[in-house]
Design an enzyme around this catalytic site. Structure first.
Site, PDB file in Angstrom:
ATOM      1  CE  LYS A   1      16.009 100.217 -77.445  1.00  0.00           C
ATOM      2  NZ  LYS A   1      15.205 101.396 -77.592  1.00  0.00           N
TER       3      LYS A   1
ATOM      4  CE  LYS B   1      24.547 101.780 -73.601  1.00  0.00           C
ATOM      5  NZ  LYS B   1      24.771 102.213 -74.985  1.00  0.00           N
TER       6      LYS B   1
ATOM      7  CE1 TYR C   1      22.093  99.086 -73.011  1.00  0.00           C
ATOM      8  CE2 TYR C   1      21.118  99.707 -70.898  1.00  0.00           C
ATOM      9  CZ  TYR C   1      21.494 100.034 -72.181  1.00  0.00           C
ATOM     10  OH  TYR C   1      21.298 101.312 -72.651  1.00  0.00           O
TER      11      TYR C   1
ATOM     12  CB  SER D   1      22.342 104.062 -69.870  1.00  0.00           C
ATOM     13  OG  SER D   1      21.216 103.785 -69.065  1.00  0.00           O
TER      14      SER D   1
HETATM   15  P1  NAD Z   1      17.484 101.655 -80.988  1.00  0.00           P
HETATM   16  O1  NAD Z   1      17.561 100.180 -80.906  1.00  0.00           O
HETATM   17  O2  NAD Z   1      16.238 102.270 -81.492  1.00  0.00           O
HETATM   18  O3  NAD Z   1      18.709 102.195 -81.862  1.00  0.00           O
HETATM   19  C1  NAD Z   1      19.944 101.516 -81.955  1.00  0.00           C
HETATM   20  C2  NAD Z   1      20.285 101.370 -83.433  1.00  0.00           C
HETATM   21  O4  NAD Z   1      21.515 100.646 -83.555  1.00  0.00           O
HETATM   22  C3  NAD Z   1      19.227 100.574 -84.213  1.00  0.00           C
HETATM   23  O5  NAD Z   1      18.834 101.323 -85.349  1.00  0.00           O
HETATM   24  C4  NAD Z   1      19.935  99.279 -84.620  1.00  0.00           C
HETATM   25  O6  NAD Z   1      19.494  98.795 -85.860  1.00  0.00           O
HETATM   26  C5  NAD Z   1      21.391  99.731 -84.630  1.00  0.00           C
HETATM   27  N1  NAD Z   1      22.341  98.641 -84.397  1.00  0.00           N
HETATM   28  C6  NAD Z   1      22.277  97.679 -83.438  1.00  0.00           C
HETATM   29  N2  NAD Z   1      23.324  96.854 -83.553  1.00  0.00           N
HETATM   30  C7  NAD Z   1      24.086  97.310 -84.586  1.00  0.00           C
HETATM   31  C8  NAD Z   1      25.285  96.886 -85.206  1.00  0.00           C
HETATM   32  N3  NAD Z   1      25.935  95.782 -84.791  1.00  0.00           N
HETATM   33  N4  NAD Z   1      25.780  97.576 -86.253  1.00  0.00           N
HETATM   34  C9  NAD Z   1      25.115  98.672 -86.694  1.00  0.00           C
HETATM   35  N5  NAD Z   1      23.972  99.123 -86.177  1.00  0.00           N
HETATM   36  C10 NAD Z   1      23.459  98.446 -85.129  1.00  0.00           C
HETATM   37  O7  NAD Z   1      17.851 102.225 -79.538  1.00  0.00           O
HETATM   38  P2  NAD Z   1      17.714 103.691 -78.946  1.00  0.00           P
HETATM   39  O8  NAD Z   1      16.668 103.673 -77.920  1.00  0.00           O
HETATM   40  O9  NAD Z   1      17.658 104.691 -80.026  1.00  0.00           O
HETATM   41  O10 NAD Z   1      19.106 103.783 -78.172  1.00  0.00           O
HETATM   42  C11 NAD Z   1      20.247 104.334 -78.777  1.00  0.00           C
HETATM   43  C12 NAD Z   1      21.422 104.231 -77.818  1.00  0.00           C
HETATM   44  O11 NAD Z   1      21.090 104.902 -76.600  1.00  0.00           O
HETATM   45  C13 NAD Z   1      21.787 102.804 -77.426  1.00  0.00           C
HETATM   46  O12 NAD Z   1      23.202 102.716 -77.360  1.00  0.00           O
HETATM   47  C14 NAD Z   1      21.179 102.640 -76.052  1.00  0.00           C
HETATM   48  O13 NAD Z   1      21.889 101.721 -75.268  1.00  0.00           O
HETATM   49  C15 NAD Z   1      21.321 104.046 -75.495  1.00  0.00           C
HETATM   50  N6  NAD Z   1      20.314 104.337 -74.454  1.00  0.00           N
HETATM   51  C16 NAD Z   1      18.983 104.191 -74.743  1.00  0.00           C
HETATM   52  C17 NAD Z   1      18.036 104.429 -73.771  1.00  0.00           C
HETATM   53  C18 NAD Z   1      16.565 104.261 -74.051  1.00  0.00           C
HETATM   54  O14 NAD Z   1      15.780 104.179 -73.121  1.00  0.00           O
HETATM   55  N7  NAD Z   1      16.122 104.209 -75.292  1.00  0.00           N
HETATM   56  C19 NAD Z   1      18.439 104.843 -72.483  1.00  0.00           C
HETATM   57  C20 NAD Z   1      19.805 105.000 -72.226  1.00  0.00           C
HETATM   58  C21 NAD Z   1      20.739 104.744 -73.234  1.00  0.00           C
HETATM   59  C1  UD1 Z   2      15.008 100.462 -67.800  1.00  0.00           C
HETATM   60  C2  UD1 Z   2      16.252  99.609 -67.743  1.00  0.00           C
HETATM   61  C3  UD1 Z   2      17.488 100.515 -67.832  1.00  0.00           C
HETATM   62  C4  UD1 Z   2      17.403 101.418 -69.059  1.00  0.00           C
HETATM   63  C5  UD1 Z   2      16.107 102.223 -68.991  1.00  0.00           C
HETATM   64  C6  UD1 Z   2      15.906 103.149 -70.152  1.00  0.00           C
HETATM   65  C7  UD1 Z   2      15.616  97.656 -66.385  1.00  0.00           C
HETATM   66  C8  UD1 Z   2      15.784  96.959 -65.073  1.00  0.00           C
HETATM   67  N1  UD1 Z   2      16.266  98.845 -66.500  1.00  0.00           N
HETATM   68  O1  UD1 Z   2      15.033 101.303 -66.695  1.00  0.00           O
HETATM   69  O2  UD1 Z   2      18.658  99.745 -67.900  1.00  0.00           O
HETATM   70  O3  UD1 Z   2      18.527 102.308 -69.102  1.00  0.00           O
HETATM   71  O4  UD1 Z   2      15.015 101.286 -68.954  1.00  0.00           O
HETATM   72  O5  UD1 Z   2      15.774 102.425 -71.324  1.00  0.00           O
HETATM   73  O6  UD1 Z   2      14.986  97.168 -67.292  1.00  0.00           O
HETATM   74  N2  UD1 Z   2       7.234  99.755 -65.209  1.00  0.00           N
HETATM   75  C9  UD1 Z   2       6.022  99.169 -64.926  1.00  0.00           C
HETATM   76  N3  UD1 Z   2       5.432  98.389 -65.881  1.00  0.00           N
HETATM   77  C10 UD1 Z   2       6.005  98.172 -67.108  1.00  0.00           C
HETATM   78  C11 UD1 Z   2       7.248  98.782 -67.385  1.00  0.00           C
HETATM   79  C12 UD1 Z   2       7.835  99.549 -66.408  1.00  0.00           C
HETATM   80  O7  UD1 Z   2       5.476  99.337 -63.833  1.00  0.00           O
HETATM   81  O8  UD1 Z   2       5.429  97.436 -67.928  1.00  0.00           O
HETATM   82  C13 UD1 Z   2       7.850 100.631 -64.191  1.00  0.00           C
HETATM   83  C14 UD1 Z   2       9.216 100.178 -63.727  1.00  0.00           C
HETATM   84  O9  UD1 Z   2       9.129  99.313 -62.627  1.00  0.00           O
HETATM   85  C15 UD1 Z   2       9.880 101.532 -63.379  1.00  0.00           C
HETATM   86  C16 UD1 Z   2       9.234 102.508 -64.358  1.00  0.00           C
HETATM   87  O10 UD1 Z   2       8.040 101.891 -64.807  1.00  0.00           O
HETATM   88  O11 UD1 Z   2       9.521 101.924 -62.080  1.00  0.00           O
HETATM   89  C17 UD1 Z   2      10.102 102.794 -65.572  1.00  0.00           C
HETATM   90  O12 UD1 Z   2      10.492 101.561 -66.159  1.00  0.00           O
HETATM   91  P1  UD1 Z   2      11.320 101.493 -67.534  1.00  0.00           P
HETATM   92  O13 UD1 Z   2      10.655 102.326 -68.560  1.00  0.00           O
HETATM   93  O14 UD1 Z   2      11.539 100.063 -67.848  1.00  0.00           O
HETATM   94  O15 UD1 Z   2      12.700 102.224 -67.181  1.00  0.00           O
HETATM   95  P2  UD1 Z   2      13.769 101.925 -66.022  1.00  0.00           P
HETATM   96  O16 UD1 Z   2      13.277 100.956 -65.037  1.00  0.00           O
HETATM   97  O17 UD1 Z   2      14.228 103.232 -65.487  1.00  0.00           O
END
Ligand code: NAD
Ligand code: UD1
Length: 382
Positions: A128, A196, A192, A168
């Protein structure tokens, strides 16, 4: 066969009996958060959670167990630790079944489905990090896209055709209008994000080809916060990319100051605006989505956000209030690829699922801080 299966040992879950009455019983401990024991009133579904040891996955596993589902977790632990599942088991009063399997191990995935026979899948596993995806695009396509393809093949063979997928808000790219509604075209700006998009497209084609598939595409906005117990939370490896985990590490003294990426956006104070959502609200959205698709069938796309936007400085100040101290920051250049404003129209999820986020920004940062201060090094030993 490379499938390694092992259960989280019940013996390590001090005091959590598998026996018990007909209802969950709250333990006679004076804790400010719900801890349950015993067995649920009824087992609803058996749900396989891929990536269930990770940040969003572990919170969802807890809510699934609390709602009476039987949960099987598969995770290769590449970005997580089994400790999260042990803590989930403490909180739920019973353990999920855990299998260390890699999405890319097709034989292992198939065997997992044969041995566990789940009714539905919630698919979190994947990579991610936006910056890393630009450096290692093939690894991202392989893990996210080919990994999901393996999962689908294994599901098909086991006659399990209900899946909730973690998409996402990043798929919207440079927004055409605000708030973001599901019918907008996808236009992800990173590798990334494009993984998705590819997975969404693949699942749309699959649903069109065979109406036995039940599919939810959940587009998350910005998940933050932690379970109110402070026992599980986000544990980023290395330097956090995202705003709230970075602020939390400044608050706990692991980083000197926050870099604010730009203060010349057309927003309330010039800093970027996002739709932050409490991870427990997000987890709850998955429970509603899995119930909905197994009852109604078809393919559905839902935004999971609050519909409210907060600027970087507003989030920083909310965090300062939660931790009771001023947090140093510096304004630096914009981060390439960032948009000025992004927030959801969450009305489809409300209309279809009866779901809306209930926790506000103060609760999000309070719970995030509670997790961080109690676990300054995440799940690592102190
Ligand atoms: P995370 O990294 O904490 O969880 C992902 C899990 O997948 C981890 O436990 C990792 O060990 C496991 N994993 C990775 N590759 C693998 C593989 N090849 N086989 C088996 N397991 C594997 O991430 P998260 O923040 O909990 O995100 C979960 C999902 O949500 C992801 O698909 C991410 O893209 C999506 N997502 C996250 C966010 C965010 O901001 N956290 C935002 C939008 C979407
Ligand atoms: C990021 C990812 C997006 C992902 C999302 C949730 C990028 C370009 N996009 O989005 O793909 O789905 O996280 O995981 O990385 N910021 C700061 N200082 C920091 C970190 C962030 O000022 O150290 C600001 C950023 O410019 C933004 C806001 O905080 O305005 C949120 O940032 P972030 O948490 O990284 O999320 P997204 O930018 O929405």
């Amino acid at each position: 066969m490379s499938l390694a299966t092992r259960r989280v040992p019940r013996t390590s879950m001090h005091g959590w009996g598998a026996s018990g009455g007909l209802l969950f019983k709250v333990l006679p401990l004076n804790l400010p958060y719900p801890v349950r024991t015993g067995v649920p009133e009824r087992i609803n579904m058996k749900i396989l959670v891929t990536g269930g040891a990770g940040y969003i996955g572990s919170h969802t596993v807890l809510e699934l167990l609390n709602a009476g589902h039987e949960v099987v977790v598969m995770d290769n632990l590449s970005n997580s630790s089994e400790t999260s599942l042990q803590r989930v088991a403490e909180l739920a009063g019973r353990a999920p079944e855990f299998h260390n399997v890699d999405l890319l191990d097709l034989a292992g995935m198939k065997e997992l489905f044969v041995s566990t026979q789940p009714d539905a899948v919630i698919h979190f596993a994947g990579l991610k990090a936006v910056g890393e995806s630009a450096e290692k695009p093939l690894w991202y396509y392989q893990t996210n896209v080919a990994g999901t393809l393996n999962l689908i093949y294994a599901m098909e063979e086991a006659n399990c055709r209900s899946i909730v997928f973690s998409s996402s808000a990043t798929v919207y790219g440079e927004p055409e209008s605000m708030p973001l509604v599901e019918k907008l075209n996808m236009d992800a700006q990173s590798c990334y994000g494009r993984t998705k998009e590819h997975i969404e497209d693949m699942l749309v084609d699959l649903a069109a080809s065979d109406d036995r598939w039940n599919i939810a595409l959940l587009r998350y906005f910005n998940p933050v916060g932690a379970h109110e117990s402070g026992r599980i939370g986000e544990d980023p490896s290395g330097i956090p990319n995202n705003l709230v985990p970075f602020i939390a590490q400044v608050a706990v003294g692991r980083r000197e100051h926050l870099n604010v990426f730009g203060n010349d956006y057309p927003t309330v104070d010039g800093t970027g605006v996002r739709d932050y959502i409490h991870v427990v609200d997000l987890a709850d959205g998955h429970l509603k989505a899995v119930d909905y698709i197994t009852e109604h069938g078809g393919l559905h796309t839902w935004n999971l956000g609050t519909g409210n936007g907060y600027s970087v400085l507003e989030v920083l100040h909310a965090f300062e209030k939660a931790c009771g101290k001023e947090l140093p920051y510096k304004i630096v250049a914009r981060r390439p690829g960032d948009v000025a404003v992004s927030y959801a129209d969450p009305s489809s999820a409300l209309a279809d699922l009866g779901w809306s986020a209930s926790r506000d920004i103060d609760t999000m940062v309070r719970d995030h801080w509670n997790w961080q201060k109690n676990n300054p090094n995440g799940y690592e030993e102190q």
